[in-house]
Design an enzyme around this catalytic site. Sequence first.
Site, PDB file in Angstrom:
ATOM      1  N   ASP A 199      13.863  88.858  34.454  1.00 52.46           N
ATOM      2  CA  ASP A 199      12.894  89.053  33.388  1.00 52.46           C
ATOM      3  C   ASP A 199      11.493  89.221  33.973  1.00 52.46           C
ATOM      4  O   ASP A 199      11.136  88.580  34.961  1.00 52.46           O
ATOM      5  CB  ASP A 199      12.930  87.833  32.461  1.00 52.46           C
ATOM      6  CG  ASP A 199      12.051  87.983  31.249  1.00 52.46           C
ATOM      7  OD1 ASP A 199      12.327  88.878  30.435  1.00 52.46           O
ATOM      8  OD2 ASP A 199      11.092  87.197  31.112  1.00 52.46           O
ATOM      9  N   GLU A 264      13.482  93.841  35.125  1.00 57.61           N
ATOM     10  CA  GLU A 264      12.789  94.386  33.960  1.00 57.61           C
ATOM     11  C   GLU A 264      11.328  94.595  34.326  1.00 57.61           C
ATOM     12  O   GLU A 264      10.605  93.636  34.625  1.00 57.61           O
ATOM     13  CB  GLU A 264      12.880  93.429  32.773  1.00 57.61           C
ATOM     14  CG  GLU A 264      12.073  93.906  31.566  1.00 57.61           C
ATOM     15  CD  GLU A 264      11.607  92.769  30.668  1.00 57.61           C
ATOM     16  OE1 GLU A 264      11.450  93.022  29.467  1.00 57.61           O
ATOM     17  OE2 GLU A 264      11.393  91.649  31.167  1.00 57.61           O
TER      18      GLU A 264
END
Length: 538
Positions: A199, A264
């Site tokens: 993330d 990401e």
Amino acid sequence: MQEWWRDAIVYQIYPRSFQDDDGDGVGDLKGITRRLPHLADLGADCIWLSPIFMSPQKDMGYDVSDYTAIDPLFGTLEDFDALIEKAHALGLKVIVDQVLSHTSDLHPWFKESRTSRDNPKSNWYVWADPLPDGSPPTNWHSHFGGPAWEFDPQRGQYYLHNFLDSQPDLNFHNPEVVEAILETCKFWLDRGLDGFRLDTVNYYFHDQKLRSNPPAQQAPQVMATDLYGMQQNIYNKTRPENLGFLEKLRALTDQYGEIMMVGEVGEMGHRSIEIMGEYTKGSSRLHMAYSFAMLGPDFSAEHFRNCIEGFQQGAPDGHPYWSFSNHDVPREVTRWLEHAVSEDAMARFACAMLMSFEGTIGIYQGEELGQTETELVYEELTDPPALRFWPAVKGRDGCRTPMVWEKDAPNAGFSTGKPWLPVKPPQAAKAVDAQTPDGILAFFKEVIAFRKASPALTQGKTEFLNLPEPILAFHRKADEQVLTCVFNLSPKPLALKVKGKGSLTGPCNAHLTKTGLTLPGNGFAYIENAGDLKLTRA
């Protein structure tokens, strides 16, 4: 032999919303395990689990309070082990969301860090003194509204948080933090995990000089939740030190064989493609990266071509990961509906186009059903930005509502209890058991099987054809197979002139003659040819 992840179909599961087996209204690991055959039958190769670690759930698990414990909301470590075992038995790999840039303020590390300026973990988070007038150290913004700094009276300092003020940022400039984070990753690799979805992978490091960001070079469209676009975010993220950490993480994963890491990239526009290239360059960083480049409202042949060619040029030895949907953006069927003949037509079109792209492909749960965005009222919301900025911002709950399994069962078969987000009739109507033999689910299975059987689609390079909007067309070539992929991004039918030999193959909704290709609105075609096929606008 090609690594498993290079042509994989990765299916994202949002655990809170996939399957609830204990009746508390929130999905769990046992429920996911029970539903794994659905994913194997679909043709997925890997599942990505959004956060399942211990958390106060203020940001739905993206605020971790213990990196090596399963949150009781989802089950136990034994449930996790059983999921891994069942997935592997079905031929599915498993990766999990690792939220490494920040923790919850309830994490023991932060609890200790905030007690004083000289405790053993005092430098594990990003702390800074106020400016002489008491204001924050820099002008950096939080993604969830307001400054990216929160004053802590116990230490008499500000701490950095790029998201909620209950999500303090770790100080990756501290080697002890890096080692502790690597140990938590090793914990899960030792349990048989196949990799990580990282993330906010470009947020790990901050500028140690605490320089304020300059204003954006051009006037942005500012959202109520997010003033990020008003700055060039050069000091609060995507710092050069990020690459060194990624290399350490890659060195760890390489010890475990065929592990995959996908990052990401929290960035929009062309810069996101550049970062994808930087972060996947060579063989010592990420295996793959994806950005929000294809997760926005842009829907044109030029846009998709620019994304793919931008990556080709910026990372010639890198590997892309493309998806149209995830837990942070409106579902693509709804997002792009103004360009569609119908919802079903867009679902099929998006599937056909996505599966033709070079690289690894991501699917978000329910996408294979043609699922649409759920319309919610304020009383039904749980997403922090929406709760704060409603009605200017609808938030992310609309794409996070439960998976629908049985059309006429309570809560569409998701739970016997009250779901944490509601299941509404438009979504329940698309349930798995309501799918017809020629429906969206069957179409996904057909296109995925076609992709897997095609060397050109799984391994081939992409060569674009110069055709005007709204046509996106390109050749994919591998093992002497040449496929020409053609897509009409308009709801209006159109025709192309054809020169050269070719024949339609795979799932198509177009008509091909010796001299012409006719595409309906949202039409698509895969044409197998000898490599000399030429297309021009009729």
